[in-house]
Design a protein around this motif. Structure first.
Motif, PDB file in Angstrom:
ATOM      1  N   ALA A 190       6.262  -5.811 -14.601  1.00  9.18           N
ATOM      2  CA  ALA A 190       5.902  -5.900 -13.200  1.00  9.18           C
ATOM      3  C   ALA A 190       6.946  -6.073 -12.408  1.00  9.18           C
ATOM      4  O   ALA A 190       8.229  -6.371 -13.118  1.00  9.18           O
ATOM      5  CB  ALA A 190       4.904  -6.957 -13.220  1.00  9.18           C
ATOM      6  N   VAL A 191       7.081  -6.574 -11.314  1.00 10.01           N
ATOM      7  CA  VAL A 191       8.177  -6.522 -10.220  1.00 10.01           C
ATOM      8  C   VAL A 191       9.074  -7.882 -10.708  1.00 10.01           C
ATOM      9  O   VAL A 191      10.400  -7.562 -10.823  1.00 10.01           O
ATOM     10  CB  VAL A 191       7.699  -6.855  -8.794  1.00 10.01           C
ATOM     11  CG1 VAL A 191       8.960  -7.198  -8.093  1.00 10.01           C
ATOM     12  CG2 VAL A 191       7.118  -5.577  -8.107  1.00 10.01           C
TER      13      VAL A 191
ATOM     14  N   ARG B 235       9.549   1.145 -16.640  1.00 14.13           N
ATOM     15  CA  ARG B 235       9.083   0.903 -15.400  1.00 14.13           C
ATOM     16  C   ARG B 235       7.990   0.057 -15.322  1.00 14.13           C
ATOM     17  O   ARG B 235       6.948  -0.014 -16.101  1.00 14.13           O
ATOM     18  CB  ARG B 235       8.930   2.561 -14.903  1.00 14.13           C
ATOM     19  CG  ARG B 235      10.168   3.534 -15.309  1.00 14.13           C
ATOM     20  CD  ARG B 235       9.913   4.638 -14.485  1.00 14.13           C
ATOM     21  NE  ARG B 235      10.791   5.670 -14.493  1.00 14.13           N
ATOM     22  CZ  ARG B 235      12.274   5.593 -13.922  1.00 14.13           C
ATOM     23  NH1 ARG B 235      12.248   4.735 -12.992  1.00 14.13           N
ATOM     24  NH2 ARG B 235      13.100   6.459 -14.046  1.00 14.13           N
ATOM     25  N   ILE B 236       7.804  -0.353 -13.970  1.00 17.26           N
ATOM     26  CA  ILE B 236       6.638  -1.161 -13.616  1.00 17.26           C
ATOM     27  C   ILE B 236       5.319  -0.212 -13.945  1.00 17.26           C
ATOM     28  O   ILE B 236       5.235   0.847 -14.014  1.00 17.26           O
ATOM     29  CB  ILE B 236       6.528  -1.252 -12.154  1.00 17.26           C
ATOM     30  CG1 ILE B 236       7.965  -2.322 -11.732  1.00 17.26           C
ATOM     31  CG2 ILE B 236       5.310  -2.016 -11.551  1.00 17.26           C
ATOM     32  CD1 ILE B 236       7.992  -2.392 -10.379  1.00 17.26           C
TER      33      ILE B 236
ATOM     34  N   GLY C 239      14.138  -1.230 -10.025  1.00 17.75           N
ATOM     35  CA  GLY C 239      12.634  -1.130 -10.543  1.00 17.75           C
ATOM     36  C   GLY C 239      12.678  -0.888 -11.656  1.00 17.75           C
ATOM     37  O   GLY C 239      11.460  -0.384 -12.300  1.00 17.75           O
TER      38      GLY C 239
ATOM     39  N   THR D 266      11.943  -6.864 -13.226  1.00 21.36           N
ATOM     40  CA  THR D 266      12.859  -5.498 -13.242  1.00 21.36           C
ATOM     41  C   THR D 266      14.315  -5.772 -12.083  1.00 21.36           C
ATOM     42  O   THR D 266      14.364  -6.893 -11.666  1.00 21.36           O
ATOM     43  CB  THR D 266      12.096  -4.735 -12.185  1.00 21.36           C
ATOM     44  OG1 THR D 266      11.648  -5.119 -11.159  1.00 21.36           O
ATOM     45  CG2 THR D 266      10.967  -4.072 -12.903  1.00 21.36           C
TER      46      THR D 266
END
Length: 146
Positions: free
Chosen positions: A51-52, A102-103, A59, A55
């Protein structure tokens, strides 16, 4: 000016089979919750939905997150194989980044203990995002006796 809406939260997504809420709290990993773990053959596999907060500015899964989780999984796995009262303390940690997460992807850290006992312990791990390798790690631990 165009604004982006944040990606949906992954807090509500169940982990893969066999994972339960991580059994060990830490001030470092608390902000990354929910963090999940699974014990298989006396090794602790860690996982989370990226999730954010996990990162970097691009991202992608942050290298510090990956390194900290690798250290955590390898150290806990060594601890499971040590006698009562012994604790592994990280002497060295190496992480090679070979891809990116990645998210929304499931990040998993799967360790393998090479040796635990005596005065030193050795472990390695593979870090994956949705099953694809993104990093590998290795660590040496001093075995402290209480």
């Amino acid at each position: 000016m165009t604004t982006r809406s944040p990606p949906p939260s992954t807090d509500h997504i169940a982990p893969p089979d066999g994972f339960t809420p991580h059994f060990r709290d830490s001030p470092l990993t608390d902000p990354w919750k929910p963090l999940w773990s699974r014990i298989v053959d006396r090794t602790v596999i860690l996982g989370l939905w990226l999730a954010v907060p996990h990162t970097n500015s691009r991202g992608l899964a942050h290298g510090g997150l990956i390194s900290a989780l690798a250290d955590n999984a390898m150290g806990l796995s060594c601890a499971l194989q040590l006698p009562e009262g012994a604790a592994p303390l990280t002497v060295s940690l190496s992480v090679d980044f070979i891809g990116s997460g990645r998210i929304g992807q499931w990040l998993a850290v799967t360790p393998q203990v090479i040796r635990a006992g005596g005065t030193l312990g050795f472990a390695q791990c593979l870090i994956t995002a949705d099953g694809a390798p993104i990093a590998r790690g290795s660590a040496t631990f001093h075995v402290a006796r209480r």
